[in-house]
Design a protein around this motif. Structure first.
Motif, PDB file in Angstrom:
ATOM      1  N   LEU A 114       0.837  -1.216   0.000  1.00 10.87           N
ATOM      2  CA  LEU A 114       0.000   0.000   0.000  1.00 10.87           C
ATOM      3  C   LEU A 114       0.867   1.261   0.000  1.00 10.87           C
ATOM      4  N   LEU A 115       1.925   1.215   0.819  1.00  7.99           N
ATOM      5  CA  LEU A 115       2.813   2.378   0.900  1.00  7.99           C
ATOM      6  C   LEU A 115       3.520   2.611  -0.431  1.00  7.99           C
ATOM      7  N   GLN A 116       3.992   1.522  -1.015  1.00 10.01           N
ATOM      8  CA  GLN A 116       4.717   1.656  -2.285  1.00 10.01           C
ATOM      9  C   GLN A 116       3.804   2.233  -3.373  1.00 10.01           C
ATOM     10  N   SER A 117       2.577   1.757  -3.416  1.00 12.57           N
ATOM     11  CA  SER A 117       1.663   2.239  -4.446  1.00 12.57           C
ATOM     12  C   SER A 117       1.291   3.709  -4.210  1.00 12.57           C
ATOM     13  N   ALA A 118       1.060   4.079  -2.948  1.00 10.83           N
ATOM     14  CA  ALA A 118       0.731   5.480  -2.653  1.00 10.83           C
ATOM     15  C   ALA A 118       1.920   6.388  -2.962  1.00 10.83           C
ATOM     16  N   ARG A 119       3.122   5.911  -2.632  1.00  8.59           N
ATOM     17  CA  ARG A 119       4.326   6.708  -2.944  1.00  8.59           C
ATOM     18  C   ARG A 119       4.475   6.932  -4.444  1.00  8.59           C
ATOM     19  N   ARG A 120       4.156   5.885  -5.196  1.00  6.93           N
ATOM     20  CA  ARG A 120       4.256   6.003  -6.657  1.00  6.93           C
ATOM     21  C   ARG A 120       3.289   7.085  -7.162  1.00  6.93           C
ATOM     22  N   LEU A 121       2.106   7.131  -6.582  1.00  8.12           N
ATOM     23  CA  LEU A 121       1.135   8.148  -7.007  1.00  8.12           C
ATOM     24  C   LEU A 121       1.603   9.559  -6.626  1.00  8.12           C
ATOM     25  N   VAL A 122       2.221   9.683  -5.446  1.00  6.47           N
ATOM     26  CA  VAL A 122       2.741  11.008  -5.067  1.00  6.47           C
ATOM     27  C   VAL A 122       3.850  11.421  -6.043  1.00  6.47           C
ATOM     28  N   ALA A 123       4.714  10.472  -6.397  1.00  9.94           N
ATOM     29  CA  ALA A 123       5.800  10.785  -7.336  1.00  9.94           C
ATOM     30  C   ALA A 123       5.218  11.204  -8.696  1.00  9.94           C
ATOM     31  N   GLU A 124       4.155  10.544  -9.092  1.00 11.99           N
ATOM     32  CA  GLU A 124       3.467  10.880 -10.348  1.00 11.99           C
ATOM     33  C   GLU A 124       2.909  12.306 -10.263  1.00 11.99           C
ATOM     34  N   ALA A 125       2.331  12.637  -9.109  1.00 13.33           N
ATOM     35  CA  ALA A 125       1.758  13.981  -8.924  1.00 13.33           C
ATOM     36  C   ALA A 125       2.857  15.045  -8.995  1.00 13.33           C
ATOM     37  N   VAL A 126       4.000  14.753  -8.398  1.00 12.66           N
ATOM     38  CA  VAL A 126       5.127  15.702  -8.432  1.00 12.66           C
ATOM     39  C   VAL A 126       5.549  15.951  -9.877  1.00 12.66           C
ATOM     40  N   THR A 127       5.585  14.905 -10.668  1.00 17.84           N
ATOM     41  CA  THR A 127       5.993  15.035 -12.074  1.00 17.84           C
ATOM     42  C   THR A 127       5.107  16.018 -12.824  1.00 17.84           C
ATOM     43  N   SER A 128       3.840  16.110 -12.407  1.00 16.16           N
ATOM     44  CA  SER A 128       2.978  17.070 -13.095  1.00 16.16           C
ATOM     45  C   SER A 128       2.795  18.362 -12.286  1.00 16.16           C
ATOM     46  N   GLY A 129       3.704  18.634 -11.356  1.00 16.21           N
ATOM     47  CA  GLY A 129       3.764  19.966 -10.749  1.00 16.21           C
ATOM     48  C   GLY A 129       3.087  20.123  -9.400  1.00 16.21           C
ATOM     49  N   THR A 130       2.662  19.022  -8.782  1.00 15.10           N
ATOM     50  CA  THR A 130       2.010  19.125  -7.465  1.00 15.10           C
ATOM     51  C   THR A 130       3.070  19.107  -6.366  1.00 15.10           C
ATOM     52  N   THR A 131       3.005  20.089  -5.474  1.00 10.76           N
ATOM     53  CA  THR A 131       3.993  20.156  -4.386  1.00 10.76           C
ATOM     54  C   THR A 131       3.347  20.011  -3.008  1.00 10.76           C
ATOM     55  N   THR A 132       2.016  20.122  -2.927  1.00  6.25           N
ATOM     56  CA  THR A 132       1.301  19.846  -1.678  1.00  6.25           C
ATOM     57  C   THR A 132       0.131  18.945  -2.043  1.00  6.25           C
ATOM     58  N   ILE A 133      -0.060  17.869  -1.271  1.00  8.35           N
ATOM     59  CA  ILE A 133      -1.172  16.976  -1.587  1.00  8.35           C
ATOM     60  C   ILE A 133      -1.867  16.528  -0.302  1.00  8.35           C
ATOM     61  N   CYS A 304      -7.829  12.080  -7.016  1.00  8.89           N
ATOM     62  CA  CYS A 304      -7.242  10.812  -7.475  1.00  8.89           C
ATOM     63  C   CYS A 304      -7.747   9.634  -6.628  1.00  8.89           C
ATOM     64  N   ASN A 305      -8.369   8.672  -7.264  1.00 10.16           N
ATOM     65  CA  ASN A 305      -8.864   7.453  -6.620  1.00 10.16           C
ATOM     66  C   ASN A 305      -9.131   6.430  -7.714  1.00 10.16           C
ATOM     67  N   PRO A 306      -9.225   5.142  -7.364  1.00 12.81           N
ATOM     68  CA  PRO A 306      -9.310   4.130  -8.428  1.00 12.81           C
ATOM     69  C   PRO A 306     -10.690   4.022  -9.075  1.00 12.81           C
ATOM     70  N   GLY A 307     -11.704   4.709  -8.501  1.00 10.26           N
ATOM     71  CA  GLY A 307     -13.056   4.558  -9.034  1.00 10.26           C
ATOM     72  C   GLY A 307     -13.449   5.690  -9.960  1.00 10.26           C
ATOM     73  N   SER A 308     -13.583   6.883  -9.389  1.00  7.51           N
ATOM     74  CA  SER A 308     -14.204   7.960 -10.162  1.00  7.51           C
ATOM     75  C   SER A 308     -13.219   8.880 -10.860  1.00  7.51           C
ATOM     76  N   SER A 309     -11.914   8.766 -10.542  1.00  9.46           N
ATOM     77  CA  SER A 309     -10.980   9.750 -11.103  1.00  9.46           C
ATOM     78  C   SER A 309      -9.547   9.276 -10.903  1.00  9.46           C
ATOM     79  N   TYR A 310      -9.089   8.391 -11.774  1.00  7.57           N
ATOM     80  CA  TYR A 310      -7.765   7.810 -11.532  1.00  7.57           C
ATOM     81  C   TYR A 310      -6.699   8.633 -12.247  1.00  7.57           C
ATOM     82  N   THR A 311      -6.526   9.852 -11.769  1.00  7.50           N
ATOM     83  CA  THR A 311      -5.470  10.713 -12.309  1.00  7.50           C
ATOM     84  C   THR A 311      -4.915  11.590 -11.204  1.00  7.50           C
TER      85      THR A 311
END
Ligand code: NIG
Ligand code: FE
Length: 391
Positions: A114-133, A304-311
């Protein structure tokens, strides 16, 4: 102490209206001085302080914007729901029911996965310019699984939200009030060490406004701050409840009455729009123009969530807001930065005025308008957080 000067910025968005009298506070030909993790000087490149600058960065005329503040995400979950998405694109409707499928998978997953997958999503968010989540629990729905989700979220961000009231889990199907008791009692207590916010999905198939009031008040009595999923699937009392409790934000708000809008306009509660959820569920977008006309503060976030908005991609959200919800590019950028910060009641992020956290992106383009004008194109060249380059 580190001192970094970013110079030769073609267009700098500060979100400090004292610079140009508009909400974006734009400076052309600008410089930005960062000392340790803070912005200590902003102005015209030609006036930039040069003494003792250990490092200077040439922005080569590109546009610099504050880091995106994504104030609504659900990153701790296992598996995906691509089959549900596929069925929806063939005409099925979105309902809250799919959440329980993700709950099953999340309960079975290891903490490491779970941690690894959540970390991957945070890293993905950073790539598109997110600095606070911000990150919610809500796919555990037992005392232990919610507490575990929040412990994971806390490793990713300080903006953690207890969403034990996401849906009633299958084992409580015939006793929803019993589940509300659990959320307000032992589950809340177990969430407290790692949660800052409390949220409820107040909607069809989830929780009523009476249940939501009880849950939010229980959390507030223990020091958590309220926010709310409201009026996503149908009109209801969620927005009014959020205003009544001085929630920092009511989110989704796809169905708004005149009374909802008037209440928001007279409050500090931000309306957070999540247009990637309407995009991915093929449902009607909220009427942002009515909110702007009434003077409501509007934020944009990914959900971002796996159901209604996976981005995790905020530039995509900005493009939707401009193209389909009729935001101006300026409103969209402000809502995804300063608006997100207000939805988290933060004054240190979401802008680049003096004293702000040095969180910003350098775009590959000369203007922020390109975020909507060039949809789907990676325009985020560099990302800096707390004065350090992280992309
Ligand atoms: O914000 N609306 C409630 N929760 C999420 C959806 C969660 C899911 O479908 O897994 C949302 O859209
Ligand atoms: Fe959500």
């Amino acid at each position: 102490m580190s001192r970094v000067l970013v110079e030769n910025i073609g267009l700098l968005v500060t979100n400090d209206s004292t610079f140009d009298g508009t909400p974006l506070g734009i400076i052309h030909d600008a410089g930005l001085l960062i000392e340790n993790d803070l912005v200590t000087w902003v102005g015209s490149s030609s006036n930039a302080p040069r003494h003792d600058v250990s490092n200077s960065i040439d922005a080569l005329g590109r546009c610099v914007i504050p880091g995106f503040v994504d104030s609504h995400s659900h990153l701790v979950f296992a598996g995906d729901r691509s089959a549900e998405f596929r069925a929806r694109m063939q005409g099925e409707n979105y309902s809250a029911g799919g959440i329980n499928y993700t709950v099953e998978l999340t309960r079975r997953a290891t903490t490491g996965d779970l941690l690894q997958s959540a970390r991957r999503l945070v890293a993905e968010a950073v790539t598109s310019g997110t600095t606070t989540i911000e990150c919610k629990s809500g796919y555990g729905l037992t005392v232990d699984d919610e507490s575990r989700s929040l412990a994971i979220a806390k490793q990713l961000t300080s903006e953690t939200t207890f969403l034990g009231a996401h849906v009633v889990p299958a084992e409580f199907k015939s006793d929803p009030e019993g589940y509300v008791d659990l959320v307000c009692g032992p589950m809340l207590d177990a969430a407290l060490p790692n949660a800052k916010w409390i949220d409820v999905f107040c909607d069809k198939g989830a929780f009523t406004s009476e249940q939501a009031r009880r849950i939010l008040k229980a959390g507030m009595a223990k020091g958590l701050l309220p926010r709310l999923h409201a009026n996503q699937l149908e009109p209801g009392e969620g927005v009014l409840l959020g205003v009544e409790l001085d929630a920092a934000s009511v989110d989704h708000v796809s169905h708004l009455s005149d009374a909802d809008i008037a209440a928001l306009a007279g409050s500090k509660t931000v309306a957070t729009l999540l247009p990637s959820a309407e995009f991915s569920t093929r449902s009607a977008y909220p009427d942002a123009r009515r909110l702007f006309e009434a003077g409501v503060t509007v934020a944009l976030a990914s959900d971002c969530n796996p159901g209604s908005s996976y981005t995790t991609n905020i530039p995509f959200v900005i493009a939707l807001a401009v193209r389909d919800l009729h935001f101006s590019p300026e409103q969209a950028l402000w809502s995804a930065t300063a608006g997100g910060a207000q939805a988290l009641r933060r004054t240190d992020v979401g802008h680049l005025g003096i004293g702000a956290c040095a969180d910003f992106s350098i775009l590959s383009s000369p203007s922020y308008i390109h975020l909507a004008y060039r949809p789907g194109v990676q325009l985020i060249d560099e990302v800096w957080r707390h004065g350090l380059r992280i992309k």
